[in-house]
Design an enzyme around this catalytic site. Structure first.
Site, mmCIF file in Angstrom:
data_model
loop_
_atom_site.group_PDB
_atom_site.id
_atom_site.type_symbol
_atom_site.label_atom_id
_atom_site.label_comp_id
_atom_site.label_asym_id
_atom_site.label_seq_id
_atom_site.Cartn_x
_atom_site.Cartn_y
_atom_site.Cartn_z
ATOM 1 N N ARG A 198 -2.050 23.475 -14.636
ATOM 2 C CA ARG A 198 -1.187 22.386 -15.100
ATOM 3 C C ARG A 198 -1.500 21.984 -16.538
ATOM 4 O O ARG A 198 -0.694 21.348 -17.202
ATOM 5 C CB ARG A 198 -1.333 21.192 -14.142
ATOM 6 N N GLU A 209 10.247 18.434 -25.729
ATOM 7 C CA GLU A 209 9.674 18.852 -24.438
ATOM 8 C C GLU A 209 10.421 20.077 -23.888
ATOM 9 O O GLU A 209 9.848 20.904 -23.187
ATOM 10 C CB GLU A 209 9.700 17.713 -23.412
ATOM 11 N N LYS A 234 8.411 23.202 -15.622
ATOM 12 C CA LYS A 234 7.400 22.222 -15.196
ATOM 13 C C LYS A 234 7.160 22.335 -13.690
ATOM 14 O O LYS A 234 6.020 22.285 -13.229
ATOM 15 C CB LYS A 234 7.816 20.799 -15.584
ATOM 16 N N HIS A 276 -0.691 13.825 -29.315
ATOM 17 C CA HIS A 276 -1.147 12.471 -28.986
ATOM 18 C C HIS A 276 -1.904 11.851 -30.153
ATOM 19 O O HIS A 276 -1.769 10.666 -30.445
ATOM 20 C CB HIS A 276 -2.074 12.496 -27.768
ATOM 21 N N HIS A 295 7.171 9.968 -29.423
ATOM 22 C CA HIS A 295 6.368 10.937 -28.673
ATOM 23 C C HIS A 295 6.852 12.374 -28.931
ATOM 24 O O HIS A 295 6.060 13.265 -29.236
ATOM 25 C CB HIS A 295 6.433 10.595 -27.186
ATOM 26 N N ARG A 353 0.817 -1.230 0.000
ATOM 27 C CA ARG A 353 0.000 0.000 0.000
ATOM 28 C C ARG A 353 0.843 1.268 0.000
ATOM 29 O O ARG A 353 0.424 2.321 0.462
ATOM 30 C CB ARG A 353 -0.975 0.035 1.172
ATOM 31 N N GLU A 396 -3.655 18.764 -11.318
ATOM 32 C CA GLU A 396 -4.156 18.954 -12.664
ATOM 33 C C GLU A 396 -5.590 19.471 -12.726
ATOM 34 O O GLU A 396 -6.433 18.923 -13.429
ATOM 35 C CB GLU A 396 -4.062 17.622 -13.436
ATOM 36 N N HIS A 429 0.114 18.713 -27.116
ATOM 37 C CA HIS A 429 -0.228 17.308 -26.856
ATOM 38 C C HIS A 429 -1.602 16.902 -27.371
ATOM 39 O O HIS A 429 -1.829 15.721 -27.611
ATOM 40 C CB HIS A 429 -0.107 16.995 -25.366
ATOM 41 N N LYS A 456 3.164 11.607 -11.260
ATOM 42 C CA LYS A 456 2.272 10.651 -11.928
ATOM 43 C C LYS A 456 3.045 9.373 -12.212
ATOM 44 O O LYS A 456 4.163 9.419 -12.739
ATOM 45 C CB LYS A 456 1.786 11.232 -13.255
ATOM 46 N N ASN A 491 0.028 20.623 -21.415
ATOM 47 C CA ASN A 491 -0.542 19.873 -22.551
ATOM 48 C C ASN A 491 -0.267 20.534 -23.888
ATOM 49 O O ASN A 491 -0.681 20.009 -24.930
ATOM 50 C CB ASN A 491 -2.063 19.731 -22.402
HETATM 51 N N1 LIG Z 1 4.705 10.346 -15.449
HETATM 52 C C1 LIG Z 1 4.640 11.371 -16.249
HETATM 53 O O1 LIG Z 1 4.212 12.471 -15.876
HETATM 54 C C2 LIG Z 1 5.096 11.212 -17.674
HETATM 55 C C3 LIG Z 1 5.256 12.346 -18.485
HETATM 56 C C4 LIG Z 1 5.744 12.169 -19.763
HETATM 57 C C5 LIG Z 1 6.037 10.893 -20.239
HETATM 58 N N2 LIG Z 1 5.854 9.814 -19.427
HETATM 59 C C6 LIG Z 1 6.145 8.469 -19.892
HETATM 60 O O2 LIG Z 1 7.548 8.385 -20.141
HETATM 61 C C7 LIG Z 1 7.768 7.372 -21.126
HETATM 62 C C8 LIG Z 1 8.754 7.915 -22.130
HETATM 63 O O3 LIG Z 1 9.970 8.216 -21.461
HETATM 64 P P1 LIG Z 1 11.381 8.061 -22.206
HETATM 65 O O4 LIG Z 1 11.358 8.816 -23.457
HETATM 66 O O5 LIG Z 1 12.432 8.349 -21.192
HETATM 67 O O6 LIG Z 1 11.359 6.525 -22.607
HETATM 68 P P2 LIG Z 1 12.195 5.258 -22.151
HETATM 69 O O7 LIG Z 1 12.189 5.099 -20.691
HETATM 70 O O8 LIG Z 1 11.701 4.132 -22.961
HETATM 71 O O9 LIG Z 1 13.675 5.634 -22.599
HETATM 72 C C9 LIG Z 1 13.966 5.767 -23.965
HETATM 73 C C10 LIG Z 1 15.093 4.795 -24.368
HETATM 74 O O10 LIG Z 1 16.331 5.338 -23.913
HETATM 75 C C11 LIG Z 1 17.012 4.389 -23.109
HETATM 76 N N3 LIG Z 1 17.764 5.173 -22.142
HETATM 77 C C12 LIG Z 1 17.268 5.977 -21.177
HETATM 78 N N4 LIG Z 1 18.266 6.634 -20.576
HETATM 79 C C13 LIG Z 1 19.414 6.240 -21.163
HETATM 80 C C14 LIG Z 1 20.775 6.588 -20.983
HETATM 81 N N5 LIG Z 1 21.150 7.541 -20.136
HETATM 82 N N6 LIG Z 1 21.703 5.950 -21.743
HETATM 83 C C15 LIG Z 1 21.316 5.024 -22.671
HETATM 84 N N7 LIG Z 1 20.044 4.679 -22.907
HETATM 85 C C16 LIG Z 1 19.100 5.285 -22.154
HETATM 86 C C17 LIG Z 1 15.943 3.496 -22.569
HETATM 87 O O11 LIG Z 1 16.456 2.228 -22.242
HETATM 88 C C18 LIG Z 1 14.974 3.424 -23.757
HETATM 89 O O12 LIG Z 1 15.445 2.484 -24.681
HETATM 90 C C19 LIG Z 1 6.418 7.031 -21.724
HETATM 91 O O13 LIG Z 1 6.013 5.785 -21.225
HETATM 92 C C20 LIG Z 1 5.500 8.123 -21.207
HETATM 93 O O14 LIG Z 1 4.173 7.686 -21.030
HETATM 94 C C21 LIG Z 1 5.398 9.961 -18.167
#
Ligand SMILES: NC(=O)c1ccc[n+]([C@@H]2O[C@H](COP(=O)([O-])OP(=O)(O)OC[C@H]3O[C@@H](n4cnc5c(N)ncnc54)[C@H](O)[C@@H]3O)[C@@H](O)[C@H]2O)c1
Length: 525
Positions: free
Chosen positions: A405, A353, A391, A416, A428, A289, A401, A412, A311, A409
């Site tokens: 906040r 971003e 941010k 999206h 993305h 939990r 949100e 987006h 999030k 978007n």
């Molecule tokens: N929680 C939130 O508020 C929020 C906001 C935006 C996006 N997200 C989520 O984040 C995800 C996208 O994040 P992302 O772009 O980091 O994707 P990811 O975690 O898949 O990383 C992208 C790629 O880079 C690699 N990688 C990461 N750091 C590295 C490093 N330093 N050296 C070598 N390789 C590295 C990872 O292994 C992966 O292959 C999505 O699932 C999205 O939904 C969440």
């Protein structure tokens, strides 16, 4: 060097060290110390009396004693005296213990502050203007020799304190969770993780969650830092990529937590991009939990976006991020040095971003992006600090949100939809890049922005190697359908956050006519 170093504010008399320091400490939820006040408390005498009795040399001895006593203590923000670091040996002692931020202001501003203050300053007695000129001329090189400097000008202490946070890469996010959380961005952050956990009273065993790309580069360094802080750890490596952001991976993580003997008081550390952060955070939210977690983001997108805001979640076969929880981390510690191994395509995608952050709230960051790829990659540390700051400021105003906040978007609603309609062929960041330009065109069309804004944004994104037009292979109807399914829409209207100009965005704009949206998407690649 621990992550939670002391922060020293330094600079000439009248620059505002005490007022800014007090506000900075309040913002960062840290104790504040004014060195002059500490000297007076220890010596039992007012500063002019010490000068009269013991001269400047005697005063410097009191300063050194007061500082020594403070530095042996915990950490916080200290407003130093105007000449404290001229003393032999004191500068190196202070620089080894923390970050010195040297505040600067034009002579007229210093004079104005000094003449309106009731404090007595022995080194400036007599013709204050002439004494100040002599003193600042003599010390100009000294103040400029500090690598971290900030123009304090005539701004209010709150504004300067915010700029100081951006410069230092230190923030404290309030409004989510009982105690808020610190965000620390620093070049050698990985080595500081263990000490940062220890200082926050976080306990082991620590489950370090990472993925198959990131763990080989950084897990050993991070676990080494945990060991040095006396924390035992167990590494859980998940396969890399969005397709593993699933309930199956979550189940595997929970089973691993049980095998590692993770208790209610243990800590989860997410070392990786947004996928690792979302999954590890959600695993922590639900395990027993709710256990504490710490984000150590390693992708640009995770540093400036995904790790901030609390999030967490996972995908279902029916769609992305359909399950999740608000479960803020206890600490976000980003080391921009880890971006060295991030594949270039991921870095470019994350840059969308960063540009978005500039458009939403930091004109200077947008200008930095306009210098192009070489400039932004060379300044990755500054880029991360500034984009994260945008941010953080937005989520402080609206943690759950409900309103402001929605600014985040930007790009987006369309982004999206094109991402989805492309069946995720577009990354993305690429989709957000296209979305930002289309939405800027829409803003122009609706009279929210002046003509030319979309072109300005598109030019910067193009220079960074990001697409800015909807690909010709995407059918408008599929985009329209995807947009209508977007979970952020209101029942009847599409809701947008649109740019009004660089640095300002308007939120919650409902558009019920498809015509302008279709027009904004007309230019295809
Ligand atoms: N929680 C939130 O508020 C929020 C906001 C935006 C996006 N997200 C989520 O984040 C995800 C996208 O994040 P992302 O772009 O980091 O994707 P990811 O975690 O898949 O990383 C992208 C790629 O880079 C690699 N990688 C990461 N750091 C590295 C490093 N330093 N050296 C070598 N390789 C590295 C990872 O292994 C992966 O292959 C999505 O699932 C999205 O939904 C969440």
């Amino acid at each position: 060097m621990p992550a939670d170093e002391w922060i020293f504010l330094y600079g000439p008399p009248g620059v505002g060290k005490s007022a800014v320091g007090r506000r900075l400490a309040q913002d960062l939820a840290l104790p504040f110390y004014d060195l002059d006040a500490e000297v007076e408390a220890r010596s039992g005498a007012a500063i002019p009396e010490i000068f009269a009795r013991e001269g400047e040399a005697g005063f410097r001895t009191w300063e050194r004693r007061a500082l020594d006593a403070l530095l042996d203590n915990t950490t916080g923000v200290i407003a130093l005296g105007g000449g404290t670091l001229l003393a032999e040996g004191l500068r190196s002692r202070v620089e080894a213990t923390g970050l010195v931020l040297s505040l600067e202001a034009p002579p007229e501003t210093l004079l104005e502050h000094l003449t309106s203050s009731s404090d007595e300053r022995p080194l400036l007695s007599g013709d204050i203007k002439a004494r100040l000129e002599d003193l600042t001329a003599a010390r100009a090189g000294h103040y400029r020799s500090f690598p971290l400097r900030l123009e304090a000008g005539n701004g209010a202490p709150g504004e300067i304190a915010w700029l100081a946070q951006m410069r230092l890469g230190r923030f404290h996010v309030r409004g989510m969770g009982p105690q808020g959380y610190d965000v620390i961005i620093r070049p050698d952050g990985l080595e500081a993780v263990g000490e940062a956990l220890r200082r926050r009273g976080l306990r082991g065993p620590v489950a370090v969650v990472s993925d198959g790309n990131v763990a080989p580069h950084y897990a050993a360094r991070l676990e080494g830092s945990l060991r040095s802080a006396g924390l035992s750890s167990r590494l859980a490596t998940i396969p890399a990529g969005e397709s593993y952001k699933t309930l199956e991976t979550l189940t595997a993580l929970w089973e691993g937590f049980i095998r590692a003997g993770l208790a209610r008081s243990s800590t989860v550390v997410a070392l990786g991009g947004g996928v690792v952060g979302d999954l590890a955070g959600f695993a922590a939210a639900a395990y027993l939990r709710g256990v504490v977690w710490v984000a150590v983001p390693t992708s640009l997108l995770a540093m400036v976006d995904a790790s901030l805001g609390g999030k967490t979640g996972a995908n279902l076969p029916h769609g992305k991020n359909l399950v999740g929880a608000f479960h803020p981390p206890r600490l976000v510690l980003a080391d921009p040095g880890t971006l060295d191994t991030l594949p270039e395509a991921e870095l470019r995608s994350g840059m969308a971003e960063v540009v978005k952050a500039g458009v939403i709230g930091d004109e200077g960051l947008f200008e930095l992006c306009a210098w192009g790829w070489e400039a932004v990659t060379a300044a990755s540390d500054e880029v991360v600090r500034r984009a994260a700051a945008v941010k953080i400021r937005v989520i402080q105003d609206d943690p759950y949100e409900d309103g402001a906040r929605m600014a985040l978007n930007l790009g987006h609603t369309v982004g999206h939809a094109v991402e989805k309609a492309s069946n995720f062929r577009l990354r993305h960041g690429e989709a957000v890049s296209i979305g930002m330009v289309v939405e800027a065109r829409l803003a122009e069309d609706l009279g929210i922005a002046k003509r030319g804004l979309a072109e300005t944004i598109a030019a910067v994104l193009n220079d960074l190697g990001l697409p800015t037009r909807v690909p010709a292979y995407l059918d408008s109807e599929a985009i329209r359908r995807a947009m209508q399914q977007d979970k952020k829409r209101t029942p009847e209207h599409l809701r947008f956050s649109l740019p009004a100009r660089i640095g300002a965005v308007r939120v919650g704009l409902e558009v019920d006519d498809w015509g302008p949206i279709e027009r904004a998407m007309q230019q295809r690649s």
